[in-house]
Design an enzyme around this catalytic site. Structure first.
Site, PDB file in Angstrom:
ATOM      1  N   GLY A 198       0.765  -1.241   0.000  1.00 40.33           N
ATOM      2  CA  GLY A 198       0.000   0.000   0.000  1.00 40.33           C
ATOM      3  C   GLY A 198       0.794   1.287   0.000  1.00 40.33           C
ATOM      4  O   GLY A 198       0.205   2.367  -0.110  1.00 40.33           O
ATOM      5  N   CYS A 251     -12.758   2.842 -28.685  1.00 40.67           N
ATOM      6  CA  CYS A 251     -14.085   3.441 -28.861  1.00 40.67           C
ATOM      7  C   CYS A 251     -14.814   3.587 -27.529  1.00 40.67           C
ATOM      8  O   CYS A 251     -15.813   2.912 -27.265  1.00 40.67           O
ATOM      9  CB  CYS A 251     -14.899   2.598 -29.828  1.00 40.67           C
ATOM     10  SG  CYS A 251     -14.081   2.503 -31.415  1.00 40.67           S
ATOM     11  N   TYR A 255      -9.410   4.654 -12.141  1.00 39.73           N
ATOM     12  CA  TYR A 255      -9.194   5.258 -10.813  1.00 39.73           C
ATOM     13  C   TYR A 255      -8.972   6.756 -10.886  1.00 39.73           C
ATOM     14  O   TYR A 255      -8.438   7.346  -9.940  1.00 39.73           O
ATOM     15  CB  TYR A 255      -7.959   4.662 -10.124  1.00 39.73           C
ATOM     16  CG  TYR A 255      -7.808   3.179 -10.208  1.00 39.73           C
ATOM     17  CD1 TYR A 255      -8.616   2.331  -9.459  1.00 39.73           C
ATOM     18  CD2 TYR A 255      -6.826   2.620 -11.017  1.00 39.73           C
ATOM     19  CE1 TYR A 255      -8.455   0.961  -9.535  1.00 39.73           C
ATOM     20  CE2 TYR A 255      -6.668   1.248 -11.091  1.00 39.73           C
ATOM     21  CZ  TYR A 255      -7.489   0.427 -10.351  1.00 39.73           C
ATOM     22  OH  TYR A 255      -7.327  -0.924 -10.422  1.00 39.73           O
ATOM     23  N   ARG A 311       3.431  -1.402  -5.858  1.00 39.60           N
ATOM     24  CA  ARG A 311       3.595  -0.097  -6.522  1.00 39.60           C
ATOM     25  C   ARG A 311       4.896   0.601  -6.149  1.00 39.60           C
ATOM     26  O   ARG A 311       5.579   1.163  -6.984  1.00 39.60           O
ATOM     27  CB  ARG A 311       2.415   0.787  -6.126  1.00 39.60           C
ATOM     28  CG  ARG A 311       2.308   2.069  -6.914  1.00 39.60           C
ATOM     29  CD  ARG A 311       1.223   2.977  -6.344  1.00 39.60           C
ATOM     30  NE  ARG A 311       0.023   2.287  -5.972  1.00 39.60           N
ATOM     31  CZ  ARG A 311      -1.082   2.200  -6.733  1.00 39.60           C
ATOM     32  NH1 ARG A 311      -1.108   2.771  -7.913  1.00 39.60           N
ATOM     33  NH2 ARG A 311      -2.145   1.563  -6.292  1.00 39.60           N
TER      34      ARG A 311
END
Ligand code: LLP
Length: 430
Positions: free
Chosen positions: A239, A357, A331, A291
């Site tokens: 996190g 599209c 997000y 991350r």
């Protein structure tokens, strides 16, 4: 440490000009910096060294075999969420004995496979799942190591889709029910071994407070579980957030250098605040960063195909779509966009959109940016985490190539998909 920078007007990853990669492998392409990945891993490892913490890389963030191999060789553990992630981790040389397996919906086949491979622990998310693991382990004549994922009910202060530690989220077991569940495992599920306790409150956290709050809430329970059942680990999940939203740089090198100082959550702060809370537990501490390791270590290269000026907007239409990087659409994720070759200071406010599209197919909206013209290349920054790993074939677009840079050299670590790849496995009825 970030190793993307401008040199003589060319955006470089370590010592390689990204223009060279774009022209050689084509676009869209993901490019990762080996040194940045290793630096982030080592920095976290070092900061948590007083705990001797296990850094278990969250495979979902970027799961290319070459990245997993890098992490395995560096001595990482792995946080996995599917049989597929376990399979690719093993394929890359990762040790199944250092894999923790999270996720609310493990299938029987996945559980069996993980047991055969001897994973370190199942982080279970419900009583029903624990009973299933118990039955499968019994049928195989083995013991399954388990931990319960506790939902501490704290507000992580991040996007609602990546908040996981509140009561209304599907994840984990409510704090006040966890101890009864451990008792049930102990008394009623003979093929399970109680190995630890786990939590994960969300992703892209930019403040230390939710972590502190969650650890404060859960640590006393970890201590009790140690007393009662001899648990050996407490995983505090992943996190740790990164910096995505840097303002338009006056000078690029200065901008990159300032990124670090703008970070809302320093690794060192994370460590300083959490170590005193965790150390007294005397447990093996696991962290599961994704991350933080790869996010700022990767960029998505694209080419500007067309410019379209509407009455109220300028659109830069690029060859990377939401199928390549879905974070802005899903997000409201912010990614900086910069040219691969600097040319003057022409600025424009534009929407950077893909060829898909869907109106949600954009990489940036109303963004003041350098004026990147048709035929020129650009980089979407901070795309290393949840970039390629969330990509799809939507609109029958082959998935992008992936490249790993190491100093002055680079390697193609995933070939761009071919048209044949698009229909692999499809069957025309007679
Ligand atoms: N551990 C568990 C149990 C997780 O569910 C996750 C991420 C992690 C660790 C790693 O979290 P990190 O350190 O990367 O924040 N696709 C979203 C992020 C989804 C995160 C899912 N779980 C995005 O692009 O922002």
């Amino acid at each position: 440490m970030h190793t993307f920078h401008y040199q003589d007007g060319f955006l470089c990853c370590e010592n390689v000009r990204l223009l060279h990669i774009a022209e050689t492998v084509g676009t869209p392409a993901y490019v990762y910096s080996k040194h940045t990945i290793l630096d982030h891993f080592q920095r976290l490892k070092r900061a948590l060294s007083p705990l001797g913490a296990e850094v278990a890389y969250a495979v979902k963030a970027c799961s290319n075999l070459a990245i997993l191999q890098l992490m395995a060789r560096e001595g990482a553990g792995f946080d996995i969420v599917s049989g597929g992630e376990l399979w690719r981790t093993i394929r890359a040389g990762g040790d199944p004995g250092r894999c923790t397996y999270a996720g609310v919906g493990k299938t029987e086949d996945e559980i069996r496979y993980a047991l055969e491979q001897g994973i370190y622990c199942f982080n279970a998310e419900s009583e029903a799942e624990l009973r299933t693991i118990d039955e499968i382990a019994a049928s195989m004549g083995v013991k399954a190591p388990v931990a319960v994922r506790v939902n501490p009910n704290v507000e992580a202060g991040t996007h609602q889709y990546i908040t996981t530690g509140r009561k209304e989220n599907k994840f984990g077991v409510d704090l006040d029910r966890v101890e009864a569940l451990y008792a049930a495992i102990h008394h009623e599920m003979p093929s399970l071994i109680i190995r630890g306790l786990q939590m994960h409150i969300g992703s892209q956290l930019t403040s230390i407070e939710p972590f502190v709050q969650a650890v404060n809430k859960v640590a006393p329970m970890a201590a009790r579980l140690r007393e009662l059942y001899g648990i050996e680990f407490f995983s505090i999940g992943g996190g740790i957030g990164i910096v995505y939203d840097q303002p338009l740089p006056a000078a690029f090198p200065a901008w990159w250098e300032s990124r670090e100082s703008r970070s809302h959550l320093h690794i060192e702060t994370y460590a300083e605040r959490l170590i005193p809370l965790l150390k007294p537990l005397g447990l093996r501490i696991i962290v599961e960063p994704g991350r933080m390791i790869v996010g700022n270590a990767g960029v998505l290269l694209a080419k500007c195909l067309y410019e379209k000026k509407g009455e109220s907007k300028t659109f830069k239409i690029v060859d990377a779509g939401m199928n390549d990087l879905i974070r802005p659409a899903l997000y409201q994720g912010h990614h900086e966009i910069v040219p691969l070759v600097q040319h003057g200071d022409d600025l424009v406010t534009a929407d950077v959109v893909g060829p898909i599209c869907e109106s949600g197919d954009f990489q940036a909206q109303n963004r003041p940016m350098h004026d990147i013209r048709a035929g020129e290349y650009l980089a979407v920054l901070s795309a290393g985490a949840y970039g390629f790993s969330m990509s799809s074939n939507y609109n029958s677009r082959p998935m992008a190539a992936e490249v790993l840079v190491d100093g002055g050299t680079w390697t193609l670590i995933r070939a761009r998909q071919t048209l044949e790849d698009l229909v692999r496995g499809e069957i025309l009825p007679e």
